[in-house]
Scaffold this motif. Structure first.
Motif, PDB file in Angstrom:
ATOM      1  N   PHE A   1      -0.402 -23.892 -27.088  1.00  0.00           N
ATOM      2  CA  PHE A   1      -0.309 -25.452 -26.232  1.00  0.00           C
ATOM      3  C   PHE A   1      -1.597 -25.411 -26.041  1.00  0.00           C
ATOM      4  O   PHE A   1      -2.272 -26.452 -25.518  1.00  0.00           O
ATOM      5  N   THR A   2      -2.302 -24.392 -25.996  1.00  0.00           N
ATOM      6  CA  THR A   2      -3.966 -24.509 -25.127  1.00  0.00           C
ATOM      7  C   THR A   2      -5.501 -25.121 -26.309  1.00  0.00           C
ATOM      8  O   THR A   2      -6.436 -25.488 -25.854  1.00  0.00           O
ATOM      9  N   GLY A   3      -4.650 -25.104 -27.953  1.00  0.00           N
ATOM     10  CA  GLY A   3      -5.750 -25.389 -28.584  1.00  0.00           C
ATOM     11  C   GLY A   3      -6.033 -24.266 -29.348  1.00  0.00           C
ATOM     12  O   GLY A   3      -7.323 -24.599 -29.939  1.00  0.00           O
ATOM     13  N   LEU A   4      -6.258 -22.817 -28.593  1.00  0.00           N
ATOM     14  CA  LEU A   4      -6.822 -22.270 -28.795  1.00  0.00           C
ATOM     15  C   LEU A   4      -6.833 -21.823 -31.104  1.00  0.00           C
ATOM     16  O   LEU A   4      -7.350 -21.502 -31.756  1.00  0.00           O
ATOM     17  N   LYS A   5      -5.639 -22.111 -31.683  1.00  0.00           N
ATOM     18  CA  LYS A   5      -5.067 -22.403 -32.446  1.00  0.00           C
ATOM     19  C   LYS A   5      -5.456 -22.394 -33.356  1.00  0.00           C
ATOM     20  O   LYS A   5      -6.406 -22.524 -34.972  1.00  0.00           O
ATOM     21  N   ALA A   6      -6.187 -24.288 -32.945  1.00  0.00           N
ATOM     22  CA  ALA A   6      -6.678 -25.272 -34.237  1.00  0.00           C
ATOM     23  C   ALA A   6      -8.513 -24.708 -34.143  1.00  0.00           C
ATOM     24  O   ALA A   6      -9.029 -25.257 -34.838  1.00  0.00           O
ATOM     25  N   LEU A   7      -8.666 -23.984 -33.173  1.00  0.00           N
ATOM     26  CA  LEU A   7     -10.132 -23.808 -32.733  1.00  0.00           C
ATOM     27  C   LEU A   7     -10.468 -22.580 -33.746  1.00  0.00           C
ATOM     28  O   LEU A   7     -11.851 -22.240 -34.415  1.00  0.00           O
ATOM     29  N   PHE A   8      -9.640 -21.590 -33.736  1.00  0.00           N
ATOM     30  CA  PHE A   8      -9.484 -20.204 -34.773  1.00  0.00           C
ATOM     31  C   PHE A   8      -8.233 -20.235 -35.520  1.00  0.00           C
ATOM     32  O   PHE A   8      -7.589 -19.329 -35.372  1.00  0.00           O
ATOM     33  N   PRO A   9      -8.305 -20.438 -36.406  1.00  0.00           N
ATOM     34  CA  PRO A   9      -7.178 -20.717 -37.345  1.00  0.00           C
ATOM     35  C   PRO A   9      -6.993 -19.488 -38.047  1.00  0.00           C
ATOM     36  O   PRO A   9      -5.596 -19.231 -38.473  1.00  0.00           O
ATOM     37  N   GLY A  10      -8.009 -18.570 -38.897  1.00  0.00           N
ATOM     38  CA  GLY A  10      -8.682 -17.533 -39.025  1.00  0.00           C
ATOM     39  C   GLY A  10      -8.186 -16.321 -38.546  1.00  0.00           C
ATOM     40  O   GLY A  10      -8.434 -15.255 -39.106  1.00  0.00           O
ATOM     41  N   SER A  11      -8.159 -16.310 -37.501  1.00  0.00           N
ATOM     42  CA  SER A  11      -7.293 -15.127 -36.514  1.00  0.00           C
ATOM     43  C   SER A  11      -6.398 -14.987 -36.868  1.00  0.00           C
ATOM     44  O   SER A  11      -5.590 -15.712 -36.178  1.00  0.00           O
ATOM     45  N   ARG A  12      -6.148 -13.763 -36.619  1.00  0.00           N
ATOM     46  CA  ARG A  12      -4.496 -12.760 -36.924  1.00  0.00           C
ATOM     47  C   ARG A  12      -4.005 -12.713 -35.835  1.00  0.00           C
ATOM     48  O   ARG A  12      -3.421 -12.609 -35.298  1.00  0.00           O
ATOM     49  N   LEU A  13      -5.345 -12.036 -34.663  1.00  0.00           N
ATOM     50  CA  LEU A  13      -4.923 -12.577 -33.186  1.00  0.00           C
ATOM     51  C   LEU A  13      -4.283 -14.100 -32.109  1.00  0.00           C
ATOM     52  O   LEU A  13      -2.905 -14.019 -31.940  1.00  0.00           O
ATOM     53  N   ILE A  14      -5.221 -15.308 -32.768  1.00  0.00           N
ATOM     54  CA  ILE A  14      -4.683 -16.259 -32.057  1.00  0.00           C
ATOM     55  C   ILE A  14      -4.013 -17.127 -33.132  1.00  0.00           C
ATOM     56  O   ILE A  14      -2.954 -17.469 -32.405  1.00  0.00           O
ATOM     57  N   ASN A  15      -3.820 -16.746 -33.822  1.00  0.00           N
ATOM     58  CA  ASN A  15      -2.585 -17.665 -35.101  1.00  0.00           C
ATOM     59  C   ASN A  15      -1.948 -16.318 -35.599  1.00  0.00           C
ATOM     60  O   ASN A  15      -2.090 -16.217 -36.939  1.00  0.00           O
ATOM     61  N   SER A  16      -1.285 -15.733 -34.892  1.00  0.00           N
ATOM     62  CA  SER A  16      -0.827 -14.590 -35.056  1.00  0.00           C
ATOM     63  C   SER A  16       0.799 -15.119 -35.941  1.00  0.00           C
ATOM     64  O   SER A  16       1.071 -14.447 -37.261  1.00  0.00           O
TER      65      SER A  16
END
Length: 328
Positions: free
Chosen positions: A152-167
């Protein structure tokens, strides 16, 4: 070969392909399956969901040795798979999308992997795009309030490689190692027939999208451990029968709302619904601003799409109705 493996027979594996207006892709998928898979290993049923593009006639003409069920109406992916599975007396079921291309004996490799990893009870492979680069949609982790917030906040788009953010997408994992996951995609999903029967198959309320997630999460509650086999590779084009983006997103959101109802607590569901209600708004604002500043046709089209999704919010916030095959 695993010690104690039973003799291979026609009853080892039943493959189900459900098609809907994807004639050429379905034919290509069946050709690849037949070319790359030992015919003694499997039996196959193709269910055509009342395609209007001549799919059923073309399949019957080119593959008379495959069993074809040509329906008079589109009953959806879940019901079509349940229908075919009920007709099969096999040890394992393999659900295979019609927009896939089996590579290098992927079905045989996945079958062998299943025999060698019996505790998993659900198995999947590694999907690729047509250019042979990774298509990460072969497996997922479950949706959580955190993963929803990041999207929702767009964090996933900013950090797609993060297993925390893009869980949910498991970050930058290349699907190149054996790994336990929450969800195996229904595009290439192998499951014990006995487990499928215990689950009563797919929940038929999921007309399209989410039925595989619901199945795997229910299976995990019964002790299954979905596992990815990195050596069973196939091309998955994805979304071939769903061309209208707004309609596709409405169905995806409807499925996610239903998954919340089936697998989230009441309190978590309350906050999840609040995030979902507002989900289109940042996109509407963003594309509206982009259209004003850049004046691109693509921004106008994206704005129109998200406005359509917003107007349909009553539908997707309600989720799919409860059915005769309820979730656990």
């Amino acid at each position: 070969m695993a010690e104690g493996r039973p003799e291979c027979s026609i009853s080892d594996l039943g493959i189900i392909v459900v098609s809907y207006n994807t004639r050429e892709m379905t034919l290509e998928a069946l050709r690849a399956l037949k070319r790359e898979t030992d015919p003694a290993l499997y039996e196959l049923i193709v269910v055509d969901n009342a395609s209007s593009d001549g799919s059923a006639e073309a399949i019957a003409a080119e593959f008379p040795d495959f069993r074809l069920i040509a329906l008079d109406e589109n009953i959806g992916f879940a019901k079509a798979n349940n229908l075919a599975a009920d007709m099969m007396c096999v040890r394992y079921l393999l659900l295979l999308n019609p927009d896939t291309i089996i590579l290098d004996n992927a079905v045989g490799k996945l079958f062998q992997f299943a025999v060698e990893h019996p505790r998993a009870r659900i198995w999947g492979g590694r999907t690729l795009f047509s250019d042979k680069h990774l298509n990460p949609s072969s497996c997922w982790n479950r949706m959580t309030l955190w993963s929803l917030f990041c999207q929702f906040t767009g964090l996933k788009a900013l950090f797609p490689g993060s297993r925390l953010i893009n869980s949910e997408a498991i970050g930058n994992w290349e699907r190149d190692s054996v790994r336990e996951v929450d969800i195996i995609s229904g595009c290439f999903l192998m499951i014990e027939k006995s487990l499928w029967q215990s689950l009563k198959g797919f929940d038929t309320g999921y007309f399209m999208y989410g039925e595989d997630a619901n199945l795997c999460l229910r299976a995990k509650s019964m002790g299954a451990i979905p596992v990815v086999c990195p050596h069973a590779e196939l091309i998955h084009y994805g979304g071939a029968s769903e061309q209208i983006r707004a309609e596709k997103m409405v169905r995806l959101l409807t499925a996610k709302t239903t998954l919340m109802r089936h697998h989230w607590s009441v309190l978590t569901r309350f906050f999840g619904h609040a995030v979902f209600w507002a989900f289109p708004l940042p996109r509407i604002l963003g594309y509206g601003l982009a259209r004003f500043l850049r004046g691109r046709t693509s921004d106008q089209e994206n704005l129109r799409t998200w406005l359509q999704i917003w107007r349909a919010r009553r539908d997707w916030l309600s989720g799919y109705p409860t059915t005769t095959r309820p979730s656990r």
